[in-house]
Write a protein that holds these residues in place. Structure first.
Motif, PDB file in Angstrom:
ATOM      1  N   ARG A 118      -8.926  -5.937  -5.057  1.00 31.98           N
ATOM      2  CA  ARG A 118      -8.788  -4.989  -6.132  1.00 31.98           C
ATOM      3  C   ARG A 118      -7.255  -4.073  -6.046  1.00 31.98           C
ATOM      4  NH1 ARG A 118     -13.408  -1.484  -7.073  1.00 31.98           N
ATOM      5  NH2 ARG A 118     -12.578  -0.474  -5.123  1.00 31.98           N
ATOM      6  N   TYR A 119      -6.557  -4.249  -6.579  1.00 30.40           N
ATOM      7  CA  TYR A 119      -5.190  -3.297  -6.263  1.00 30.40           C
ATOM      8  C   TYR A 119      -4.686  -2.497  -7.743  1.00 30.40           C
ATOM      9  CZ  TYR A 119      -2.846  -7.568  -8.141  1.00 30.40           C
ATOM     10  OH  TYR A 119      -2.466  -8.396  -8.937  1.00 30.40           O
ATOM     11  N   THR A 120      -3.987  -1.581  -7.306  1.00 32.96           N
ATOM     12  CA  THR A 120      -3.441  -0.823  -8.500  1.00 32.96           C
ATOM     13  C   THR A 120      -1.920  -0.819  -8.324  1.00 32.96           C
ATOM     14  OG1 THR A 120      -5.292   0.710  -8.388  1.00 32.96           O
ATOM     15  CG2 THR A 120      -3.404   1.443  -9.575  1.00 32.96           C
ATOM     16  N   THR A 121      -1.192  -0.940  -9.410  1.00 33.32           N
ATOM     17  CA  THR A 121       0.205  -0.989  -9.412  1.00 33.32           C
ATOM     18  C   THR A 121       0.779   0.180 -10.100  1.00 33.32           C
ATOM     19  OG1 THR A 121       0.601  -2.297 -11.554  1.00 33.32           O
ATOM     20  CG2 THR A 121       0.515  -3.464  -9.948  1.00 33.32           C
ATOM     21  N   ALA A 122       1.996   0.544  -9.684  1.00 32.85           N
ATOM     22  CA  ALA A 122       2.711   1.861 -10.114  1.00 32.85           C
ATOM     23  C   ALA A 122       2.853   1.747 -11.535  1.00 32.85           C
ATOM     24  CB  ALA A 122       3.767   2.026  -9.062  1.00 32.85           C
ATOM     25  N   GLY A 123       3.121   2.857 -12.163  1.00 35.30           N
ATOM     26  CA  GLY A 123       3.737   3.041 -13.516  1.00 35.30           C
ATOM     27  C   GLY A 123       5.025   2.571 -13.441  1.00 35.30           C
ATOM     28  N   PRO A 149      -3.082  -4.184   4.781  1.00 30.83           N
ATOM     29  CA  PRO A 149      -2.386  -3.195   5.027  1.00 30.83           C
ATOM     30  C   PRO A 149      -0.791  -3.384   5.025  1.00 30.83           C
ATOM     31  CG  PRO A 149      -3.665  -3.458   6.943  1.00 30.83           C
ATOM     32  CD  PRO A 149      -4.226  -4.366   6.025  1.00 30.83           C
ATOM     33  N   CYS A 150      -0.448  -4.746   5.629  1.00 32.84           N
ATOM     34  CA  CYS A 150       0.820  -4.922   5.539  1.00 32.84           C
ATOM     35  C   CYS A 150       1.653  -5.154   4.143  1.00 32.84           C
ATOM     36  CB  CYS A 150       1.166  -6.260   6.246  1.00 32.84           C
ATOM     37  SG  CYS A 150       0.732  -5.983   8.076  1.00 32.84           S
ATOM     38  N   ARG A 151       0.659  -5.793   3.153  1.00 32.60           N
ATOM     39  CA  ARG A 151       1.051  -5.928   1.866  1.00 32.60           C
ATOM     40  C   ARG A 151       1.632  -4.759   1.166  1.00 32.60           C
ATOM     41  NH1 ARG A 151      -0.229  -9.832  -2.215  1.00 32.60           N
ATOM     42  NH2 ARG A 151       1.233  -9.072  -4.136  1.00 32.60           N
ATOM     43  N   LEU A 152       1.088  -3.520   1.693  1.00 33.70           N
ATOM     44  CA  LEU A 152       1.625  -2.190   1.028  1.00 33.70           C
ATOM     45  C   LEU A 152       2.910  -1.379   1.464  1.00 33.70           C
ATOM     46  CD1 LEU A 152      -1.980  -0.250   0.965  1.00 33.70           C
ATOM     47  CD2 LEU A 152      -0.678  -1.144  -1.015  1.00 33.70           C
ATOM     48  N   ASP A 153       3.149  -2.053   2.758  1.00 34.42           N
ATOM     49  CA  ASP A 153       4.490  -1.693   3.319  1.00 34.42           C
ATOM     50  C   ASP A 153       5.725  -2.343   2.743  1.00 34.42           C
ATOM     51  OD1 ASP A 153       3.183  -0.540   5.114  1.00 34.42           O
ATOM     52  OD2 ASP A 153       3.429  -2.128   6.758  1.00 34.42           O
ATOM     53  N   TRP A 154       5.563  -3.245   2.131  1.00 33.12           N
ATOM     54  CA  TRP A 154       6.812  -4.155   1.417  1.00 33.12           C
ATOM     55  C   TRP A 154       6.818  -4.174   0.096  1.00 33.12           C
ATOM     56  CZ3 TRP A 154       6.462  -8.554  -1.615  1.00 33.12           C
ATOM     57  CH2 TRP A 154       5.281  -9.206  -1.462  1.00 33.12           C
ATOM     58  N   ASP A 155       5.450  -4.134  -0.797  1.00 37.94           N
ATOM     59  CA  ASP A 155       5.434  -4.308  -2.037  1.00 37.94           C
ATOM     60  C   ASP A 155       5.341  -2.990  -2.859  1.00 37.94           C
ATOM     61  OD1 ASP A 155       4.819  -4.835  -4.639  1.00 37.94           O
ATOM     62  OD2 ASP A 155       3.168  -6.591  -4.190  1.00 37.94           O
ATOM     63  N   SER A 156       6.387  -2.582  -3.131  1.00 33.69           N
ATOM     64  CA  SER A 156       6.556  -1.193  -3.716  1.00 33.69           C
ATOM     65  C   SER A 156       5.933  -0.878  -4.965  1.00 33.69           C
ATOM     66  CB  SER A 156       8.121  -0.934  -3.890  1.00 33.69           C
ATOM     67  OG  SER A 156       8.795  -1.656  -4.900  1.00 33.69           O
ATOM     68  N   LEU A 157       5.494  -1.942  -5.765  1.00 35.93           N
ATOM     69  CA  LEU A 157       4.797  -1.794  -7.075  1.00 35.93           C
ATOM     70  C   LEU A 157       3.230  -1.487  -6.893  1.00 35.93           C
ATOM     71  CD1 LEU A 157       6.354  -4.400  -9.373  1.00 35.93           C
ATOM     72  CD2 LEU A 157       7.002  -1.636  -9.151  1.00 35.93           C
ATOM     73  N   MET A 158       2.809  -1.975  -5.492  1.00 34.91           N
ATOM     74  CA  MET A 158       1.370  -1.795  -5.260  1.00 34.91           C
ATOM     75  C   MET A 158       0.957  -0.673  -4.776  1.00 34.91           C
ATOM     76  SD  MET A 158      -0.777  -4.783  -3.289  1.00 34.91           S
ATOM     77  CE  MET A 158      -0.563  -5.904  -4.456  1.00 34.91           C
ATOM     78  N   THR A 159       0.362   0.320  -5.215  1.00 35.54           N
ATOM     79  CA  THR A 159      -0.051   1.436  -4.729  1.00 35.54           C
ATOM     80  C   THR A 159      -1.485   1.774  -4.276  1.00 35.54           C
ATOM     81  OG1 THR A 159      -0.932   2.269  -6.805  1.00 35.54           O
ATOM     82  CG2 THR A 159       1.375   2.985  -6.584  1.00 35.54           C
ATOM     83  N   SER A 160      -2.302   0.891  -4.118  1.00 38.09           N
ATOM     84  CA  SER A 160      -3.567   0.881  -3.387  1.00 38.09           C
ATOM     85  C   SER A 160      -4.116  -0.603  -3.490  1.00 38.09           C
ATOM     86  CB  SER A 160      -4.542   1.694  -4.060  1.00 38.09           C
ATOM     87  OG  SER A 160      -4.934   1.201  -5.367  1.00 38.09           O
ATOM     88  N   LEU A 161      -4.855  -0.888  -2.352  1.00 36.31           N
ATOM     89  CA  LEU A 161      -5.213  -2.644  -2.129  1.00 36.31           C
ATOM     90  C   LEU A 161      -6.477  -2.226  -1.517  1.00 36.31           C
ATOM     91  CD1 LEU A 161      -3.753  -5.732  -1.785  1.00 36.31           C
ATOM     92  CD2 LEU A 161      -5.336  -5.048   0.029  1.00 36.31           C
ATOM     93  N   ASP A 162      -7.810  -2.799  -2.062  1.00 41.65           N
ATOM     94  CA  ASP A 162      -8.925  -3.027  -1.448  1.00 41.65           C
ATOM     95  C   ASP A 162      -9.550  -4.374  -1.267  1.00 41.65           C
ATOM     96  OD1 ASP A 162      -9.223   0.068  -0.820  1.00 41.65           O
ATOM     97  OD2 ASP A 162      -9.576  -0.042  -3.063  1.00 41.65           O
ATOM     98  N   ILE A 163      -9.783  -4.774  -0.247  1.00 42.24           N
ATOM     99  CA  ILE A 163     -10.524  -6.120   0.232  1.00 42.24           C
ATOM    100  C   ILE A 163     -12.018  -5.889  -0.519  1.00 42.24           C
ATOM    101  CG2 ILE A 163     -11.190  -8.145   1.209  1.00 42.24           C
ATOM    102  CD1 ILE A 163      -7.978  -7.708   1.043  1.00 42.24           C
ATOM    103  N   LEU A 164     -12.483  -6.304  -1.448  1.00 40.63           N
ATOM    104  CA  LEU A 164     -13.838  -6.188  -2.137  1.00 40.63           C
ATOM    105  C   LEU A 164     -14.859  -7.243  -1.299  1.00 40.63           C
ATOM    106  CD1 LEU A 164     -13.192  -5.868  -5.843  1.00 40.63           C
ATOM    107  CD2 LEU A 164     -13.323  -4.096  -4.203  1.00 40.63           C
ATOM    108  N   GLU A 165     -14.376  -8.406  -0.937  1.00 38.76           N
ATOM    109  CA  GLU A 165     -15.169  -9.349  -0.256  1.00 38.76           C
ATOM    110  C   GLU A 165     -14.252 -10.554   0.496  1.00 38.76           C
ATOM    111  OE1 GLU A 165     -19.189 -12.018  -0.826  1.00 38.76           O
ATOM    112  OE2 GLU A 165     -18.521 -10.925  -2.542  1.00 38.76           O
ATOM    113  N   ASN A 166     -14.560 -10.758   1.538  1.00 41.56           N
ATOM    114  CA  ASN A 166     -13.927 -11.673   2.494  1.00 41.56           C
ATOM    115  C   ASN A 166     -14.952 -12.781   2.457  1.00 41.56           C
ATOM    116  OD1 ASN A 166     -11.231 -10.994   3.506  1.00 41.56           O
ATOM    117  ND2 ASN A 166     -12.507  -9.482   4.574  1.00 41.56           N
TER     118      ASN A 166
END
Length: 137
Positions: A100-105, A74-91
């Motif tokens: 899995r993550y999505t970047t902004a247009g 979750p901290c990654r979404l705070d500073w990475d403005s290009l990243m719009t979603s982030l899910d950990i699929l497997e630890n």
């Protein structure tokens, strides 16, 4: 995770590659950006079409206190403005996961939002951290 049969072996290979990149002679890197507290260098990759980046910064804290901002979470979404979603699929272990993550247009969505699935790995090395993500699962 299907297609990633030996995580420990893959993580070891990534660690060795990161150490190899870290050991590249200083004159092979070119400054990409420099501020008062941070310098970022880049160098054309010999393995893929793009650049390797390395950064060095001064923080007034222990290096491990920033790891939550570097590795996926979750901290990654705070500073990475290009990243719009982030899910950990497997630890797999504390600093090793598939995400899995999505970047902004970009450019008024001329470059559309993109979705990526990466193997992320962060390891302590000397007095710092080495971190990478690989899409080659």
């Amino acid at each position: 995770m299907e297609g990633l049969s030996d995580v420990a072996s893959f993580a070891t290979k990534l660690k060795n590659t990161l150490i190899q990149y870290h050991s590249i002679e200083e004159d092979k890197w070119r400054v990409a950006k420099k501020t008062k507290d941070v310098t970022v260098w880049r160098k054309p990759s010999e393995e893929f079409n793009g650049y390797l980046y390395k950064a060095q910064g001064v923080i007034d804290d222990l290096v491990y206190s920033i790891i939550d901002h570097i590795r996926p979470g979750p901290c990654r979404l705070d500073w990475d403005s290009l990243m719009t979603s982030l899910d950990i699929l497997e630890n797999f272990e504390e600093n090793c996961c598939v995400m899995r993550y999505t970047t902004a247009g970009q450019l008024w969505n001329i470059i559309s939002p993109r979705e990526f699935v990466d193997f992320s790995y962060t390891v302590g090395y000397k007095e710092g951290l080495l971190s990478c993500a690989s899409t080659k699962l």
